[in-house]
Design a protein around this motif. Structure first.
Motif: not given
Ligand SMILES: Nc1nc2c(ncn2[C@@H]2O[C@H](COP(=O)(O)OP(=O)(O)O)[C@@H](O)[C@H]2O)c(=O)[nH]1
Ligand SMILES: [Mg+2]
Length: 611
Positions: A8-15, A26, A107-108, A110-111, A142-144
Motif C-alpha cells: 500500500h502507498v506510504d507503507h514504507g517501501k521507498t524508505s 523517489d 515496517t514502522k 517503532d511507531r 523500522s527504517s527509522v
Molecule cells: N516511523 C517510521 N516511519 C516510516 C518508516 N518507514 C517509512 N516511514 C515513513 O512513512 C512515509 C511513507 O514512506 P515511503 O517509504 O515513502 O512509503 P511508500 O509509499 O511505500 O514508498 C514516509 O513519511 C516515511 O518517512 C518506519 O519504519 N518508521
C-alpha cells in the motif's frame, strides 16, 4: 537477483529500499530522466537490484513487464495500518504473475506497541496464508531506528545464494520499457532480459514489426558488460534502426523466426467473478498496454487484437476492465499461434514449461518443428531419439520409437491389403489411410516396400490373375514383346487375337492393375521389362550428356520408337518419376548411392536431428 517492492502507498517501501541501499528511488526518476539512465526505479545493493516504483498504476505496469525477471517480492505492510486494499491487490498480482518467492516485511514497528506489532503480524499471516505464498516469512523492521534491518539484510544475503540460476534454454528476448537516443551512441533501448543471453555484435529484431538491428554495445545491471543474461537489467545500443521504429511495448528478440499473430490463447485466473461472455479488455503484456477482445471458454480464453502481436508460450499478462480500469484477471500465454480449433493442443501444453510442452506434444505424435521453435522460443537442440522429416515442405519431428512403430504398421497394412486383393499389384497410399510420404520413402529406401507407379507393394508380393485372365495372358505375353522396344497397338492385338478392341483394353487394364503391363499410351501397353530397358536408355543418355540432359531427338534415334511414340514414352517416364524434364532436356532421376541420405530420401525428408 531482482527484488520488487509491493504494498500500500506510504507503507514504507521507498524508505526500506533507501535504508538497505542508500538510494532514494523517489528522487531517481527526475535525476535519471535527465541523465538518460537505463534503470529508472532501480536501486542496487551489490548483486541485488531493487525495483521500487511509486504508485499503484506503475506497480501494475512494472509487474506485467518485469515479473519474468523477478526473483523475490517484498510485501511491505505498515505495522500501524496493517494490510490495506492495495496490499491485497498487489499480493493477488504477485500470486498470479508467478513471482517465485515472497518475503513479508512489517515496517514502522517503532511507531507501535509490541502488542500491535504482534497483531499486525497475525493479520499479515492471515492474508498470505490463503494463497500461493502460504507460510512466507514475516520480518519486523523500522527504517527509522534500524531495528530488524540487520536480520533482513542477513535474510536477503542468504536468499541471493539460494536463488537458482535461470535454467531456461530459450532464446534471447526483452520487453522494451524505454527507447531514447544518446549523443554519440545512437538509439538505446532498456528492459529486463526475459530469457536467453545477448552480446555486443548480435543480430536482433524488433517485434512485432520484425525490423532487424545489431547490438552495438550494451550495459547490464548498471555497468558496462560484454553480455547480459535472463533476469538482468539491460540497455542495448542498437544500430540499423531509427528512433521511432522501436518504442515501449516492443520486444527485442534474437533473429530467429518469431510468432506474430492477431490472436492467441491464454489460460486465465480471474481475480473476481469469471468473465462469461466475449468482452473488450485491456491487456498488459510485457511492457505493452493493448486493447483486445476476450472470448472465454473454460479455463482458457482467446484474445483477439486489432494488430499483430508477439507473445511466446508461457508469457504472463494482466487483464483489466477498460471501463473501471480494475484488474480482472491474470493469464499465461498457452498458444501464441493457435489454429482455429486447437482445444486438444491447448489442454496438452497449458501450464507446462517449453521443454515439457515439447515432450507432451511429441507424446501425441508429430510436432511441426517450425511452429515449435516459434512458439516456445527454443533453439534447435540435438535430441537423440527424434526423427526429423518434412511434410509438404514443413519440418516435423517425431519420437524414433513411434516412427518405427508406424513404419511397421504401414508395412503390415500393405500386406493386409494384398491378402484382401490378391489380383492387384497393391494399394495406393490413399487406400491405406494416406500414410506420410516421408515414411513411405523411408520404407522404399530400406527395401521394405516397393513403389509400382502410384501403388505400393511388399517386395515378395505377386498379384494373381483369375484363371481365365491367366489363360488370356499366355496369349498376350508373346505378342506384347513386340518388335524391339515397340509393342503392338490395342487394335493390332485385337486383330491378331480375333477379339473386340474393347475386350483387349479391359483385359490389359486388369493386367496393368496386376503389374503385368504398364499403360504408356492410351493404345499401347508395355511389358515391365521393356519399360526397364527404356529407363536404362534414359540413364545412359543422361550419363553421356555428363548429366546436362538429353533431348527427345536423341532418345528417338537410340530407341527407334518413332517420333510420336517417343514423346509418349518420355511423358510416361516423367510421370512415373524416372525422368525429370527441364525445358527441352530430360535428366534421369535415379538417385545415385552417394546422393542418398543415410536414412531416408533427400527429396522429402531431412536427416537433421532434433528441433
Ligand atoms: N516511523 C517510521 N516511519 C516510516 C518508516 N518507514 C517509512 N516511514 C515513513 O512513512 C512515509 C511513507 O514512506 P515511503 O517509504 O515513502 O512509503 P511508500 O509509499 O511505500 O514508498 C514516509 O513519511 C516515511 O518517512 C518506519 O519504519 N518508521
Ligand atoms: Mg515509494
Amino acid at each position: 537477483m531482482i527484488i520488487a517492492t509491493a504494498g500500500h502507498v506510504d507503507h514504507g517501501k521507498t524508505s526500506l529500499v533507501r535504508a538497505l541501499t542508500g538510494v532514494d528511488t523517489d528522487r531517481l526518476p527526475e535525476e535519471k530522466r535527465r541523465g538518460m539512465s537505463i534503470d529508472l526505479g532501480f536501486a542496487y545493493l551489490g548483486s541485488i537490484a531493487f525495483v521500487d516504483v511509486p504508485g499503484h498504476e506503475r506497480f501494475v505496469r512494472n509487474m506485467a513487464a518485469g515479473v519474468p525477471g523477478i526473483d523475490l517480492a517484498l510485501l511491505v505492510v505498515a505495522a500501524d495500518d496493517g494490510p490495506m486494499p492495495q496490499t491485497r491487490e498487489h499480493l493477488a498480482i504477485l500470486e498470479h504473475l508467478g513471482a517465485p518467492r515472497l518475503l513479508a516485511v512489517l515496517t514502522k514497528v517503532d511507531r507501535v506497541s509490541t502488542e500491535r506489532a504482534a497483531q499486525a503480524v497475525d493479520e499479515v499471516r492471515d492474508l498470505v496464508d490463503g494463497g500461493r505464498f502460504s507460510g512466507a516469512e514475516i520480518l519486523r523492521v523500522s527504517s527509522v531506528t534500524g531495528e530488524g534491518m540487520g536480520a533482513l539484510r542477513e535474510r536477503l544475503a542468504k536468499l541471493v545464494d539460494s536463488v537458482p540460476p535461470r535454467a531456461s534454454g530459450q532464446r534471447f528476448r526483452m520487453h522494451v520499457d524505454r527507447a531514447f537516443v544518446i549523443d554519440g551512441l545512437g538509439l538505446v533501448v532498456t528492459g529486463t532480459v526475459a530469457s536467453g543471453v545477448i552480446a555486443a555484435g548480435d543480430e536482433v529484431q524488433v517485434l512485432p514489426a520484425g525490423r532487424k538491428a545489431r547490438v552495438r554495445s550494451l550495459r547490464a545491471n548498471n555497468g558496462e558488460a560484454a553480455r547480459a543474461a535472463a533476469g538482468q537489467r539491460c540497455a542495448l545500443a542498437l544500430q540499423g534502426i531509427a528512433r521511432g521504429q522501436v518504442e515501449r511495448g516492443d520486444v527485442v528478440a534474437d533473429a530467429a523466426p518469431a510468432p506474430v499473430s492477431k490472436h492467441f490463447d491464454v489460460e486465465v485466473s480471474w481475480l473476481g467473478a469469471p468473465i462469461a461472455r466475449p468482452k473488450a479488455v485491456g491487456v498488459h503484456l510485457g511492457t505493452a498496454m493493448l486493447q483486445a477482445r476476450l472470448s472465454p471458454y473454460g479455463r482458457f480464453a482467446r484474445l483477439a487484437f486489432p494488430h499483430g502481436v508477439t507473445a511466446w508460450h508461457g508469457d504472463r499478462l494482466l487483464l483489466r476492465d477498460p471501463g473501471t480500469q480494475r484488474l480482472i484477471g491474470a493469464g499465461v500465454v498457452v498458444d501464441p499461434l493457435p489454429p482455429e480449433r486447437a482445444a486438444a493442443r491447448r489442454e496438452r501444453i497449458a501450464g507446462l514449461s517449453a521443454e515439457a510442452a515439447f515432450d507432451a506434444l511429441l507424446a501425441d505424435g508429430m510436432v511441426d518443428a517450425e511452429w515449435f521453435e516459434k512458439v516456445f522460443h527454443l533453439p534447435p537442440r540435438d535430441a537423440p531419439g527424434l526423427v526429423v522429416f518434412s511434410v509438404r515442405g514443413v519440418r516435423h519431428v517425431m519420437c524414433e520409437e513411434r516412427w518405427r512403430a508406424q513404419c511397421d504398421a504401414l508395412e503390415r497394412a500393405v500386406g493386409e491389403w494384398h491378402a484382401a486383393h490378391p489380383e492387384s499389384i497393391g494399394p495406393r497410399p490413399a487406400e491405406i489411410g494416406a500414410p506420410l510420404v516421408a515414411m513411405i520413402d523411408f520404407l522404399v529406401d530400406a527395401g521394405r516396400l516397393v513403389r509400382e507407379g502410384p501403388s505400393l507393394r511388399v517386395p515378395q508380393h505377386r498379384p494373381v490373375l483369375s484363371p481365365q485372365d491367366e489363360a488370356l495372358w499366355q496369349k498376350f505375353a508373346p505378342l506384347l514383346k513386340g518388335d524391339g522396344a515397340k509393342p503392338p497397338r490395342v487394335h493390332e492385338l485385337a486383330a491378331q487375337l480375333a477379339l473386340e478392341p474393347k475386350a483387349v483394353t479391359d483385359f490389359l487394364q486388369r493386367a496393368a492393375r496386376a503389374g503385368r503391363v504398364h499403360r504408356v499410351a492410351p493404345n499401347r501397353y508395355f511389358l515391365p521389362g521393356t519399360v526397364e530397358r527404356l529407363v536404362e536408355l534414359a540413364v545412359s543418355l543422361d550419363e553421356e550428356s555428363a548429366h546436362h540432359g538429353f533431348g527427345a531427338a536423341a532418345y528417338r534415334d537410340r530407341s527407334r520408337l518413332g517420333r510420336n511414340l517417343t514423346i509418349e514414352v518420355l511423358e510416361f517416364l516423367d510421370e512415373a518419376g524416372y525422368t525429370r524434364r527441364a525445358g527441352n532436356l530430360r535428366r534421369a532421376r535415379r538417385v545415385s548411392m552417394e546422393e542418398k541420405r543415410p536414412r531416408w530420401d533427400a527429396r522429402t525428408s531431412n536427416p537433421e536431428r532434433g528441433v
